[in-house]
Write an enzyme that holds these catalytic residues in place. Structure first.
Site, short mmCIF file in Angstrom:
data_model
loop_
_atom_site.label_atom_id
_atom_site.label_comp_id
_atom_site.label_asym_id
_atom_site.label_seq_id
_atom_site.Cartn_x
_atom_site.Cartn_y
_atom_site.Cartn_z
N THR A 1 -8.07 -0.05 -6.57
CA THR A 1 -8.93 -0.18 -5.40
C THR A 1 -8.77 1.02 -4.45
O THR A 1 -7.67 1.50 -4.23
CB THR A 1 -8.56 -1.47 -4.66
OG1 THR A 1 -8.79 -2.55 -5.55
CG2 THR A 1 -9.37 -1.65 -3.41
N GLY B 1 0.47 -3.28 -4.02
CA GLY B 1 1.78 -3.75 -3.55
C GLY B 1 2.87 -2.82 -4.05
O GLY B 1 2.82 -2.33 -5.17
N GLU C 1 -8.48 -9.28 -7.11
CA GLU C 1 -8.72 -9.50 -8.55
C GLU C 1 -10.12 -10.06 -8.79
O GLU C 1 -10.28 -11.01 -9.54
CB GLU C 1 -7.67 -10.44 -9.12
CG GLU C 1 -6.32 -9.82 -9.33
CD GLU C 1 -6.40 -8.54 -10.16
OE1 GLU C 1 -5.69 -7.59 -9.80
OE2 GLU C 1 -7.18 -8.48 -11.12
#
Lengths: 594, 671
Positions: A77, A116, A359
């Site tokens: 992303t 993350g 997701e």
């Protein structure tokens, strides 16, 4: 925690499933209340290496990664690009002279954003980028990029990496941004299982672009399971608290009843218990189907891939949306105390609601399923064979009149299939009508998209109800009569609850009558009463240790008020009787001297 | 990294294509052009000095530092209001300007000020329940901030059911004092804002005992901290309750008393008194008069959630005009996500709902003022209806707003999850209103009680009050024939409400026939009763929104009229489509009617699309109040996201110390 994992790995060498069980499961949340910066290392970095690396690449990287010699994450992303993967801006341009790729972020919107562990934790990263070679763009591919020095952990030259700031939840996950300024990596750092760039820059296409669906589906199946864990925790907390909390006086001079005795409270909680079972069984069922299909994939048979993909899309969307609603409903059912972070319900909500957009954003996913359903409808109208989970469409396209309404459990589940088929049919008719009026197919689709998402959801509900029912029947074969009874009460409750929720749809597409509805309402209220005595037992059966539940309201011993006070006293503001801001601001204000 | 400073071009284009005069709608929402001017003046005084800004984002501070920052800003803001704003408006019109002040305060407090309950509950309770002498003693000190107070009612173990409170106030005629006491942990006061570290006075609601008898709950003014040293007084145990989902700067506290003595005249005695010898005297019908404050607070809440929903809608609509995604048509550039009908479906109803709730709140305020005037003349006849109305409006407006704010957040994808979007905080604030000041379910059941009574009256041919007059027609049992006009949809909504009430009545009667007591039959029918009260309230909102829209746009320019009418129709068709089950059950709506309603709805989305940004601009939020990287007027979405990210303390150093402490040992197998 990860040290522990590594030890198990060395002793038992059980592979991915072990990691998934621990990290995706409840145990992880005992230590990592608000997410871990290492999660993506296990659920994305390693699986991507496994799924998209060549045998040589796997041999080189996976050992080091499993051993946590390196820590990786997965960056796809971008600040300006999410769901639409083809729109990513980061480029990887092959330079045949040095046999290197040059990775570059051409603009602010091209910066990677969200992964993350990216900010300060990972020293390696899989970067998804548009591949350019020999002057041509070949679309997005995966590259392994070293971000930080293995010894000093300093970011390498050309790597702009940092943390993205405070979020609704997941504030322990160290989400990061990443900009690349003409960063050079060796040619072998492109993951080449499916497509290759040769030394001279020649691009060799992958056998099938469908193969990259693999990781995505793996993650979605894991996600549905995670949602069950969060729902189970929330409903355990809320049910135990409702047994401890007393309130109001429905009858004069009688003591205040437990709030669990209120039917409105049962209405909020019991369907949550059933949802955990429904999604858990459906996730397992999907997991098995996924394994069957991936076995077929290895042998090159891809017949059921689109069906599985459509199914995983809508199940992900519906399970995350339902779970978020369930957790929030549990929180609200605990009144003000649910608002305390020490109840752990707000934190759980923060983690669950995030899944509605990551997701695959839920609306986009429902529309992907809808595309499959519309295609299936057209196939049904023709003579083609339909895949099992959409076979029900044919009974509506065949134009048979609705049979008299059957309000048995099987009848209700059947009715949901009729509703789904009816909705798909209406969408197809709407699109065709709009095309006839002169709109392009794309515009007609967009104009009908609200209805398309609803059709997709109806399809998913029908499958959920059917799967939950069938799987429970199978499970209960050898269960004790008492257990069988309570489990089937839960199934009944779930099916009747959703029937009443969707009563408008049933009135539109089936022959249900007002009298049927009134009877169902009564049945629903009776089920709540029947389940009431077993409610605490049912949540105890989720068997969640206090360390994992993390909740002042939900602990096994029910010392609700004592724990709330114990937690309150830990607030740093309570360490001193007067805060310094009194002398600095409050007192001057009160004395008119500010 | 160079971040561009130029405004977003897509937003400029949106503003150019808007076909109505934006400030006209702003004036309608403010309640007239004069009020818009006044609001802007107040906003400019309070915001132009830049004192509202934080250098470091509040959410990156620890709990203690956040609190201290909130106190600092509360004092600054209070001083600005005292020195500059009050001279402008005068104290006497503070009431009518309070929503403007509340709105302006949002520029100072992303979260909640610890002073909120001082003006929000402490002062109004003294005004409403103190005798003239008590008012003249306490009010000047409170309004001048010489003392800071809060209001403590809810206890650790007791909330909605006020009669169950455990804190006691026992009168001792020997010393002419009340002894305030908390017998056990569950009786500790819990939640009151500003109680933990800030307030030195507090209104405590406690069970009054005198001459050996309990007279139920009454309010007492209790000093809890020394005015000079601020140290809690002996016998007072006070502290902060720990981290919460939101309200983390509100200083919510707990409070317990150990046989703590206060003078007799610290009981607020407007409605009932305890004489020196301990005799209890009831002055006024207590229960009816205290409705007043409660209804007032609820009107303010409806207004406040409408305001916050408008913020969320502004953020999400502007962001959707800036964000581009996917390929609708192969080979064409990625469209603005605002062009997707599914996105319009999520957002436009939020704009309409913000209007609907704002106008309903104004209307409720007018109704309330009229009833209050009647009450002063001794007529309390309309009070039950007002109470039922305010209960369900509070329940529905808070739950609708919370759900829609969350919808706006989700519509912004991952970026909505960033606190710098301000959407998570708006949600955490508004969702709290669902449970405080009367829980959603409990309030709807109160409305249901009123509705069932009204239904029985209508059945027996007795006259019913205005907001339930639809029952007189429905009780005959006719089925309403659908027509798709605004008035038709509203009428259908009333028939649905009547149908649900009638079904609930039937369920209760059937259960009583089978031998259940009324209370048990009522309890077992609870789920249906809540649903019935909700549909009643929905019908009222639809009706009020329609009538107020027509009234307020009577003299508007044609394009404003058109767009306001479109929004209103959107709201009505949205709810009709959400409730097809009810319409099919309780009216003679057909499948064809639903299909044409759906088509109408989709056409309205397309019609509103070009004016969407203009409509949210009309809410007229200064960027300081919106506090959002995604929603700022200039649309520099990505630049602002990065600017905020760079402020994170984690970004101050390239390598965090935890690498050397934990990560490196782990990676080298030495942990």
């Amino acid at each position: 925690m990860f040290k522990l994992l590594r030890k198990w790995q060395e002793e038992e060498n059980t592979g991915m499933e072990n990691y998934r069980a621990v990290l995706g499961g409840a145990l992880g949340s005992a230590i990592l209340e608000d997410g871990s910066p290492l999660t993506l290392h296990y659920v994305m970095f390693i699986p991507t290496l496994m799924g998209q690396g060549t045998v040589e690449q796997q041999a080189y990287w996976i050992g080091r990664a499993f051993n946590v010699d390196i820590i990786g994450t997965y960056a796809q992303t971008e600040l300006g690009h999410g769901t639409f993967v083809r729109g990513l801006e980061t480029t990887a341009t092959y330079d045949p002279k040095t046999k290197e790729f040059v990775l570059h972020s051409p603009s602010l919107t091209a910066y990677k954003w969200w992964p993350g562990g990216l900010a300060h934790t990972a020293n390696y990263c899989i970067v998804m980028a548009q591949l350019y070679t020999a002057g041509k763009c070949h679309g997005i591919h995966a590259f392994i990029v070293q971000l930080r020095d293995e010894e000093t952990h300093m970011p390498l030259p050309g790597i702009k990496v940092g943390e993205i700031g405070a979020k609704l939840g997941m504030n322990g996950t160290n989400n990061g941004f990443l900009g690349l300024e003409h960063v050079r990596i060796p040619r072998e750092h492109m993951l080449m299982k499916n497509a290759k760039v040769l030394e001279d820059g020649t691009y060799v296409n992958s056998p099938s672009s469908k193969l990259t669906y693999g990781t995505m589906m793996f993650v979605r199946v894991v996600l549905v399971n995670d949602m069950c864990n969060y729902m189970a925790k929330a409903v355990t907390t809320a049910t135990r608290y409702s047994a401890v909390r007393h309130q109001s006086q429905p009858k004069p001079d009688e003591p205040e009843p437990q709030i669990l005795d209120y039917v409105t409270q049962q209405h909020k909680l019991f369907v949550g218990i059933a949802s955990v079972h429904a999604f858990k069984l459906s996730a397992n069922w999907l997991w098995n189907m996924y394994n069957n299909v991936t076995a077929e994939l290895e042998s090159g048979d891809m017949e059921r891939l689109p069906e599985l993909h459509a199914l995983s899309c809508c199940l992900k969307a519906v399970s995350t949306a339902d779970a978020a609603q369930c957790v929030e409903r549990c929180r609200l059912a605990c009144g003000g105390h649910g608002y305390m972070l020490s109840s752990n319900l707000p934190t759980s909500y923060g983690l669950v609601t995030a899944a509605c957009t990551y997701e695959g954003e839920n609306t986009v996913l429902l529309l992907q399923t809808a595309r499959y359903l519309v295609k299936a409808w057209q196939q049904a109208a023709g003579a083609s064979q339909l895949t099992p989970t959409v076979a029900y469409i044919r009974r509506v396209t065949s134009g048979r009149r609705a049979p008299p309404f059957d309000s048995s459990l099987a009848g209700l589940i059947d009715a949901f299939h009729t509703v789904a088929a009816g909705k798909i049919g209406l969408c197809v008719a709407n699109i065709e009508k709009r095309q006839k009026e002169g709109l392009s197919y794309e515009d007609a689709w967009n104009m009908t998209s609200v209805q398309l998402t609803q059709a997709s959801e109806a399809h998913c509900r029908a499958i959920l109800l059917l799967t939950y029912h069938e799987q429970t029947e199978m499970q209960c074969k050898n269960a004790s009569p008492e257990l069988r009874e309570v489990l089937s009460q839960l199934v009944d409750l779930y099916v009747v609850y959703w029937t009443l929720q969707c009563v408008g749809d049933l009135l539109r597409f089936t022959s249900i009558s007002e009298r049927d509805i009134e009877r169902l309402q009564r049945w629903y209220e009776d089920l709540l009463s029947q389940l009431r005595p077993n409610a605490v037992g049912l949540v105890d059966a989720f068997d969640i240790r206090d360390e994992i539940l993390h909740s002042a309201l939900g602990a096994y011993d029910g010392r609700v008020y004592e724990r709330l006070m114990e937690e309150a006293l830990k607030s740093p503001l309570n360490a001193e009787p007067v805060n310094r801001s009194f002398h600095q601001y409050l007192k001057p204000l009160m004395q008119g001297k500010l | 990294m160079e971040l561009s400073m130029s405004a977003n071009e897509d937003l400029a284009k949106e503003r150019a294509r808007c076909d109505f005069n934006v400030s006209e709608i702003t004036n309608i929402l403010d309640g007239g052009i004069e009020r818009t001017k006044q609001r802007k003046k107040i906003e400019s005084i309070a915001l132009s000095n830049g004192k509202c800004r934080d250098v470091t984002p509040e959410e990156t501070l620890g709990p203690k530092e956040r609190y201290e920052n909130a106190i600092r800003k509360s004092c600054l803001y209070t001083k600005i209001v005292k020195d500059q704003v009050l001279t402008l408006t005068g104290l006497e019109v503070l009431g009518s300007n309070s929503s403007v002040l509340r709105r302006t305060a949002d520029a100072f407090f992303k979260d909640i000020s610890p002073f909120l309950l001082h003006l929000g509950m402490f002062v109004p309770t003294i005004m409403g329940q103190g005798t003239p002498e008590q008012q003249s003693y306490w009010l000047p000190r409170a309004l001048d901030f010489q003392i800071i107070g809060t209001y403590a009612q809810t206890e650790l173990g007791h909330g909605t059911f006020i009669r169950g409170l455990e804190t006691t106030a026992t009168y001792d005629p020997d010393t002419e004092e009340f002894v305030i006491h908390n017998p056990r942990l569950t009786s500790y006061k819990w939640w009151a804002g500003g109680l933990g570290k800030t307030s030195n006075y507090c209104i405590v609601v406690a069970q009054l005992y005198t001459q050996g008898k309990c007279y139920g709950i009454h309010p007492f003014i209790v000093q809890i901290r020394d005015e000079d040293t601020h140290v809690p007084l002996p016998g007072v145990r006070v502290g902060e309750i720990g981290p919460r989902m939101g309200f983390n700067t509100a200083d919510n506290g707990f409070l317990g008393f150990d046989h703590y003595r206060i003078p007799r005249n610290h009981m607020l005695m407007k409605n009932s008194q305890v004489l020196k010898d301990g005799t209890y005297v009831k002055v006024a019908s207590h229960s009816k008069l205290t409705y007043g404050t409660m209804v007032f607070v609820r009107v303010m809440l409806v207004n406040e959630v409408a305001f916050n929903l408008a913020k969320a809608a502004t953020i999400a609509v502007r962001y959707s005009a800036v964000r581009r995604q996917s390929e609708k048509i192969s080979g064409e550039p990625e469209p603005q996500i605002l062009d997707y009908v599914t996105q319009q479906h999520k957002l436009f109803v939020c704009i309409a709902t913000a209007h609907a709730l704002q106008l309903s709140s104004n209307w409720l305020w007018k109704t309330f003022s009229a009833v209050l005037a009647d009450m002063r003349g001794g007529n309390t006849e309309n009070l039950p209806e007002l109470h039922a109305l305010s209960s369900c409006l509070k329940a529905l407006s808070t739950s609708d707003s919370a759900a829609l704010i969350e919808q706006c957040r989700l519509a912004c994808g991952g970026h909505g999850y960033m606190l710098s979007s301000n959407l998570p905080l708006l949600y955490s604030f508004v969702t709290a209103t669902r449970t405080y000041e009367g829980d959603y379910t409990v309030l709807l059941l109160q409305t249901a009680r009123f509705l069932i009574k009204a239904w029985e009256q209508a059945e027996s041919g007795k006259p019913v009050t205005p907001t339930v007059s639809y029952m007189e027609e429905a009780v005959v049992g006719n089925k309403y024939k659908w027509n798709g006009s605004a008035e038709g949809i509203i009428k259908a909504a009333y028939y649905v409400a009547a149908g649900k009430i009638s079904s609930s009545v039937a369920s209760i009667r059937k259960r009583m026939k089978n031998g259940k007591a009324f209370e048990d039959a009522w309890e077992l029918t609870g789920v249906q009763l809540v649903a019935a009260a909700e549909t009643h309230c929905r019908a009222v909102i639809c009706d009020v929104y329609r009538k107020e829209t027509v009234r307020l746009t009577a003299n508007s320019s044609p394009n404003v009229k058109t767009v306001m009418d479109q929004l209103n129709m959107l709201y009505l068709s949205h709810w009709a489509l959400e409730r097809t089950g009810d319409l099919l059950r309780y009216t003679s709506t057909t499948e064809d009617d639903i299909i044409s309603c759906q088509q109408r709805y989709e056409e309205l989305l397309a019609a509103i699309r070009p004016n969407a940004v203009g409509l949210v601009d009309a809410f007229d939020f200064p960027d300081e109040i919106l506090q959002s990287t995604l929603g700022a007027y200039d649309g520099r979405v990505y630049e602002r996201l990065m600017e905020e990210a760079l402020k994170s303390p984690l970004n101050a150093e390239p390598v965090n110390r935890s690498f050397h402490q934990y990560l490196k040992p782990l990676m080298q197998g030495k942990l």
